[in-house]
Design an enzyme around this catalytic site. Sequence first.
Site, PDB file in Angstrom:
ATOM      1  CG  ASP A   1      -5.668  -1.803  39.806  1.00  0.00           C
ATOM      2  OD1 ASP A   1      -6.249  -1.546  38.718  1.00  0.00           O
ATOM      3  OD2 ASP A   1      -4.621  -2.477  39.855  1.00  0.00           O
TER       4      ASP A   1
HETATM    5  C1  BGC Z   1      -4.320  -2.800  36.348  1.00  0.00           C
HETATM    6  C2  BGC Z   1      -4.021  -1.318  36.362  1.00  0.00           C
HETATM    7  C3  BGC Z   1      -4.719  -0.635  35.222  1.00  0.00           C
HETATM    8  C4  BGC Z   1      -6.205  -0.917  35.310  1.00  0.00           C
HETATM    9  C5  BGC Z   1      -7.013  -0.281  34.214  1.00  0.00           C
HETATM   10  C6  BGC Z   1      -5.807  -3.086  36.255  1.00  0.00           C
HETATM   11  O1  BGC Z   1      -6.036  -4.438  36.004  1.00  0.00           O
HETATM   12  O2  BGC Z   1      -3.781  -3.412  37.495  1.00  0.00           O
HETATM   13  O3  BGC Z   1      -2.632  -1.096  36.291  1.00  0.00           O
HETATM   14  O4  BGC Z   1      -4.459   0.728  35.217  1.00  0.00           O
HETATM   15  O5  BGC Z   1      -6.411  -2.318  35.254  1.00  0.00           O
HETATM   16  O6  BGC Z   1      -6.845  -0.929  33.009  1.00  0.00           O
END
Ligand code: BGC
Length: 880
Positions: A297
């Site tokens: 993530d």
């Molecule tokens: C989120 C993810 C997301 C990623 C990219 C993170 O803060 O938890 O679900 O895909 O950001 O934007």
Amino acid sequence: MILTPSLALIITGVLVATLTGRTHSARIYSNSTQKLESFPSPIGGRLSSQTELDLAWADAYEQAWDLVSQMTLLEKVNLTSGTGWEMGPCVGNTGEIPRLNFPSLCLQDGPLGIRFTELNSVFPAGLATGATWNKALMYTRGQALGQEFKAKGINVLLGPSMGPLGRAPEGGRNWEGFGTDPYLQGIGAYETVQGIQDVGVVATAKHFLLNEQEHFRQAAESSGFGYSDPMAYSGNTDGRALREIYAWPFAEAIRAGAGAVMCAYNAVNDTQACENSYLLNHILKDELGFQGYVMSDWLAQRSGVNSVIAGMDMSMPGDGESWADGIPFLAANLTLAALNGSIPLWRIDDMAVRILAAHYLVKQNPRNYTKPNFSSWTLVDNDDLYPGSPSKTPYGLVNQHVDARSSLSRRVTRQIATESMVLVKNQNSYLPLKSVKRMSIIGSAAGPFSLGPNGCENRGCNNGTLATGWGSGSVNYAYLATPFEVINMRAFSEGFGIDYSFDDYDLDSATVLAEASDVAIVFVTSDSGEGFLTVEDNLGDRNDLDLWHNGDELITTVASSNNNTIVVIESVGGVNMEAWIDNENITAVLYALVPGQDIGFGISDVLFGDANPSGRLPFTVARNKSDYPATVEYTMTSRQPQLNFSEGIFIDYRHFDRESIEPRYEFGFGMSYTTFEISNFSVELSSDANTDLEAPLPGNYSNPTLLNSSLPNATDTVYPDDIPRYKKFIYPYLTSSEADGIKYDEDAYPYPSGYNTTQKSVPHPAGGASGGNPALFDYLVNATAQVGNTGNLSGAEVVQLYLSYPDLLNVEFPVKSLRGFEKISLQPNETSTVQFWLTRKDLSYFDVVRDNWVLPRGNFSVYIGNSSRSNALAGRFSID
Ligand code: BGC
């Protein structure tokens, strides 16, 4: 590929963090019989399984081996590492490989549509999709999503989300997933992944694992809670709940062929998810046979070598300890770790191969794929290509304003908006509305927001109709059909009178309107989202389950002046309705669970009877907040909050059933304008079923395919002179002084205990194929029932099958577990037969001592009905 001048100094600093890694302490995965570390990271492409999917993976691996064997170390490293935040058009961009004409891969949110663009659909959220209980529609939504992503040139869709599952009803991102039950969530994940990937886009199953709340999900968001150096929370669960509840939907996503899995921000049983070798190497890549790649993530990676040896394959967005710092854990640090012997070359080959194989699996050749035709960072035509860099970077066309929408996406968004509506109260069959003369519409949630549907970034406010939550799972609207607009146009064409008040606090106006109409519809909300935004004091997670904006008072005020009051709840989950639900003047209550851009059509269709409601609750609505088994941890009482999932497998209805708590509305419940009868049950254990305690062992792994890669000379990994070097842009190259200082020593790195490099030849007994041992998915039990429409309107029933397990001495089972559902559309007087097949896994529990799924002996009962509390016993069978 390109470089930053300041990297030399920085890399040395980062190395310390990278090489020392983080703590790997013990926790409760099991009854303390299992090891908590698992090494080495399983090399992909070794399954002997002959399922159609695994044969397709085998082909994809052949292609991936072919290309990766042509790559240099730097090129492989570039494939595994993001270029940094805002260093490219997408939220995630990998480094490119110009020599092989291999582009930067574009990774983009999210689960309900394309984030940060325009001329795209805002699909119904996962929760609304789950509420349809319509498998075919889930699949078609996946296809329509995939088509839009493809039209914009996106290689990887960052969804579906199947964690959070909704352990805590206030969890900020529960609405991104399909509902608080692993089986329902698993089907949602399976269908969505197949839909997305069938059109050639890689799907990402996220967030692995135990990402069940926003508070303290990552260190950076936990400052201000009293600890100077806070850490992400640790979700701690036992091995059985981990498999039967939280990993179950991921297993389904993998069984559907998901190319990517995103590891979560939080720690799992005390080790960060993205460097948790037990979670990634053991559970994901061995026990679940995952052949694709694990991406972090965004900034969930907290170490270099430790993450790589634990099974993480790609770092996103590429930055390191903090947002947009330009100081990577991988990229140049991965080059260095290879050259100094900390990370074996086969592991880097495997990372690159896994990434490519996932793309080949979905028949996507990134070399011939549409290039991104949008920028996540601006909607103007021309701008900086790498806006995250303080350097001057190239400037050019960034937005081509491609309309990604299709007739399919139009149809799907509209159909789900309607099919997801859950009617929970309909006194004296008041709905559908008949012969309305004077209607009043009350509440801000009926209408538009004065700043427009995109007036708050990432939908980080709750104004006007609520069609999605906020955060990275939000999308820009090309239009938003508010309930008021749709109903107002009906007033125009049908000739009834309509008046409205959008002020939630003006109770006098609400009363005047309510008194002057024969039906009053009150619109109320409850919102939540991702923790990087706080809305009306809610830090992602909801502070409570109460309606926002004076909702209870608005409803009771209107109901005291109008005995045909209808309540429409626009919500991200269950809300407390106790202040008014039994009020006899409230004749109907409709739940709209963030159904996307067509929310107004969906609501109007059901209120006026253009459609017969067929949504069913994908979670339990409690009478009291304290009736739920778990809640969000809002306070930080230690540097690393410990979230003990002590309720184990008893989440949502499993808890209510076990404790005999009467819910307000049970999981699976929803009303229709017609009536159905479910009858003629039969349940049968297949005569040739293998009922051994454990499934037959899967076939052995084939020998690893090693690519005969060799290390380059360190001097060949130094920044070339002719490359532009942009500040904060993340490159794979070393400076010459770094290259000069490298000593190769395989034993120098302080590896976690148990680290080794010998690949297993025998898979985990529950593994051996994508999603798990294929024998776990053998059909053991067949159940059938007849469902008939006994009313006067056509409609659809969701026939649900729940299973009760035998009484065992030492294993407690839920009273009932969802193990099948089918949505059946019927004309009046029409009947149809519904078939269910239960697999070995459906009938088994996870035994942590045996470390495998076990088929219990004794009597099973099967219930078939239309909610988790409809008690029609369909039959029994026993396994001796
Ligand atoms: C989120 C993810 C997301 C990623 C990219 C993170 O803060 O938890 O679900 O895909 O950001 O934007």
